[in-house]
Write an enzyme that holds these catalytic residues in place. Sequence first.
Site, short mmCIF file in Angstrom:
data_model
loop_
_atom_site.label_atom_id
_atom_site.label_comp_id
_atom_site.label_asym_id
_atom_site.label_seq_id
_atom_site.Cartn_x
_atom_site.Cartn_y
_atom_site.Cartn_z
N ASN A 100 112.97 -0.01 -21.84
CA ASN A 100 113.02 1.28 -21.13
C ASN A 100 114.13 1.25 -20.09
O ASN A 100 114.85 0.26 -19.96
CB ASN A 100 111.66 1.56 -20.50
CG ASN A 100 111.25 0.46 -19.54
OD1 ASN A 100 111.87 0.28 -18.49
ND2 ASN A 100 110.24 -0.31 -19.91
N LYS B 293 117.28 -10.98 -38.86
CA LYS B 293 117.70 -9.61 -38.57
C LYS B 293 117.29 -8.68 -39.72
O LYS B 293 117.57 -9.00 -40.89
CB LYS B 293 119.22 -9.58 -38.38
CG LYS B 293 119.73 -8.24 -37.98
CD LYS B 293 121.22 -8.24 -37.82
CE LYS B 293 121.69 -6.81 -37.73
NZ LYS B 293 122.93 -6.55 -38.39
N LYS C 25 92.64 2.10 -12.50
CA LYS C 25 93.14 0.73 -12.31
C LYS C 25 92.66 0.09 -11.01
O LYS C 25 93.08 -1.00 -10.66
CB LYS C 25 94.68 0.75 -12.39
CG LYS C 25 95.20 1.31 -13.72
CD LYS C 25 96.68 1.09 -13.93
CE LYS C 25 97.15 1.76 -15.21
NZ LYS C 25 98.52 1.42 -15.60
N ASP D 241 104.28 -0.20 -23.14
CA ASP D 241 102.87 -0.04 -23.50
C ASP D 241 102.59 -0.58 -24.90
O ASP D 241 101.46 -0.93 -25.21
CB ASP D 241 102.46 1.43 -23.42
CG ASP D 241 102.39 1.89 -21.96
OD1 ASP D 241 101.87 1.11 -21.14
OD2 ASP D 241 102.85 3.00 -21.65
N PHE E 295 102.53 1.71 -9.64
CA PHE E 295 103.49 2.81 -9.75
C PHE E 295 103.10 3.69 -10.92
O PHE E 295 102.50 3.21 -11.88
CB PHE E 295 104.91 2.27 -9.99
CG PHE E 295 105.62 1.91 -8.72
CD1 PHE E 295 105.23 0.79 -8.00
CD2 PHE E 295 106.66 2.69 -8.25
CE1 PHE E 295 105.87 0.44 -6.82
CE2 PHE E 295 107.31 2.36 -7.07
CZ PHE E 295 106.91 1.24 -6.35
N LYS F 109 95.13 7.47 -12.58
CA LYS F 109 95.55 6.07 -12.73
C LYS F 109 95.03 5.20 -11.59
O LYS F 109 94.61 4.07 -11.80
CB LYS F 109 97.08 5.98 -12.76
CG LYS F 109 97.64 6.21 -14.15
CD LYS F 109 99.14 6.11 -14.18
CE LYS F 109 99.64 6.78 -15.45
NZ LYS F 109 101.07 6.95 -15.48
N1 CTP Z 1 101.49 -1.30 -16.10
C1 CTP Z 1 101.05 -2.59 -16.40
N2 CTP Z 1 100.89 -2.97 -17.71
C2 CTP Z 1 101.15 -2.12 -18.71
C3 CTP Z 1 101.60 -0.79 -18.42
C4 CTP Z 1 101.76 -0.41 -17.10
O1 CTP Z 1 100.79 -3.37 -15.49
N3 CTP Z 1 101.00 -2.50 -19.95
C5 CTP Z 1 101.61 -0.89 -14.70
C6 CTP Z 1 103.02 -0.57 -14.25
O2 CTP Z 1 103.65 -1.73 -13.69
C7 CTP Z 1 102.80 0.50 -13.21
C8 CTP Z 1 101.53 1.20 -13.65
O3 CTP Z 1 100.90 0.31 -14.55
O4 CTP Z 1 102.55 -0.04 -11.92
C9 CTP Z 1 101.68 2.55 -14.29
O5 CTP Z 1 102.49 2.58 -15.39
P1 CTP Z 1 102.93 3.97 -16.11
O6 CTP Z 1 104.35 3.85 -16.53
O7 CTP Z 1 102.60 5.11 -15.27
O8 CTP Z 1 102.14 4.06 -17.42
P2 CTP Z 1 100.65 3.90 -17.89
O9 CTP Z 1 99.72 3.48 -16.82
O10 CTP Z 1 100.74 3.00 -19.07
O11 CTP Z 1 100.14 5.34 -18.31
P3 CTP Z 1 100.75 6.46 -19.26
O12 CTP Z 1 101.64 5.77 -20.24
O13 CTP Z 1 99.56 7.07 -19.87
O14 CTP Z 1 101.48 7.39 -18.35
#
Ligand code: CTP
Length: 412
Positions: free
Chosen positions: A207, A286, A337, A276, A319, A333
């Site tokens: 990302n 490859k 969490k 995610d 975040f 969230k």
């Molecule tokens: N985070 C994490 N592990 C993951 C995904 C996210 O620890 N697998 C943490 C990130 O570091 C961040 C927070 O969760 O502090 C929120 O991440 P976000 O980008 O908002 O996404 P999600 O919580 O996965 O929710 P969504 O994709 O539904 O928006």
Amino acid sequence: MLTGKTVLVGVTGGIAAYKAAELVSLLVREGTVVRVVMTAAATRFVAPLTFASLSGNPVACDLFAPAAGVHAHIDLAAAADLVVVAPATADFLAKAAAGLADDLLTTLLLACTRPVLLCPAMNTNMYRHPAVRENLARLARLGYHLMEPDAGRLACGTVGPGRLPEPARIVEHLAALCPRRDLAGYTVLVTAGATREPIDPVRFISNRSSGKMGFALARAALERGARVILVSGAAEVEPPPGVELVTVDTAEAMRSAVLSFAPECDLIVKAAAVADYRPARVADQKIKKDRERTLELVRNPDILQELGASKGNRVLVGFAAETENLLESARAKLTKKNLDLLVANDVSRADSGFGSDTNLVWLVFPEGPPQELPLMDKRLVAERILDEAAGILAGRRPTGSGLTGATDGHNH
Ligand code: CTP
């Protein structure tokens, strides 16, 4: 905040040099010890006597002046808690970006280990020139704090950005940079950057996270006295010296690192953008273009949610990168969490979120109204987040312990 601190004010040769007189006078009124260093060009705009009278201290201009002592550049740098250069001309920025040391001000900057705030002020076209932009970007990478000039009518008649910000705002910015030691004795873990999920030996899913927000948090926590563990995925910026750096690639690797350090930590700030999903299989070779075209994905563990589920006495800050329904999603969230603070980030704007130097965020708490912060430099956002986290940590300290060491009931 600035009371009792020593602030070194560098003045370079631009028309806004006269505004530095008000800056010095405001700082003196705050109870600050002010030492002024002028470049030769600055003395063409304002007489050193003006600054000497306002600060109550002699003004240093010459690297080789015997009266200042042979180590003036080292002594002045060592005595300062903070340095501000206002105005900072294009010429001065170029020298500082290159690490030149051909006068007292540029030399003492190299010797300085304290926060340095640069306030560029110049004609709009000069400010927009790619050479100046490159120098500013390099200075930011080198760890200098930069203040955006104001836009408006300039002394040369041009209308646009380039005006030195009002001295009162410079003082505010300096106060925010003033090193507090409110995280001394605490261990802080920060995650930053982007995870990379391999598809085959040459490709991955990732990302746009640059690591800037997480690295700013790590740097600020370090300056506030914490032991800092920085678990970083891919990032575009240099990690701050002094942190315990653990570099990771995938979300799984980040999870192992974070969970292994978590028991030692008092505060965990998860600024990393974690993928995610990851490919269900990583190809050994490859993948050829005429072969597979469908990528099967599996869910990655949510590290933050796992931390929240076994939180203990730790303070957890997460975040949320959102493009719509910012506050609603953020609140959901925070609860899911089990966080103490959620920093909700509007990543749909160009001046906020991934890659930018500034951020527009809301601070969302389990109780009470959310707080919207104005658009500001990621380093100042980091300071505000740590202000809140330090407040929560201080509230959790067993009452009456009065200790700051590792045995005062922290979660070590
Ligand atoms: N985070 C994490 N592990 C993951 C995904 C996210 O620890 N697998 C943490 C990130 O570091 C961040 C927070 O969760 O502090 C929120 O991440 P976000 O980008 O908002 O996404 P999600 O919580 O996965 O929710 P969504 O994709 O539904 O928006």
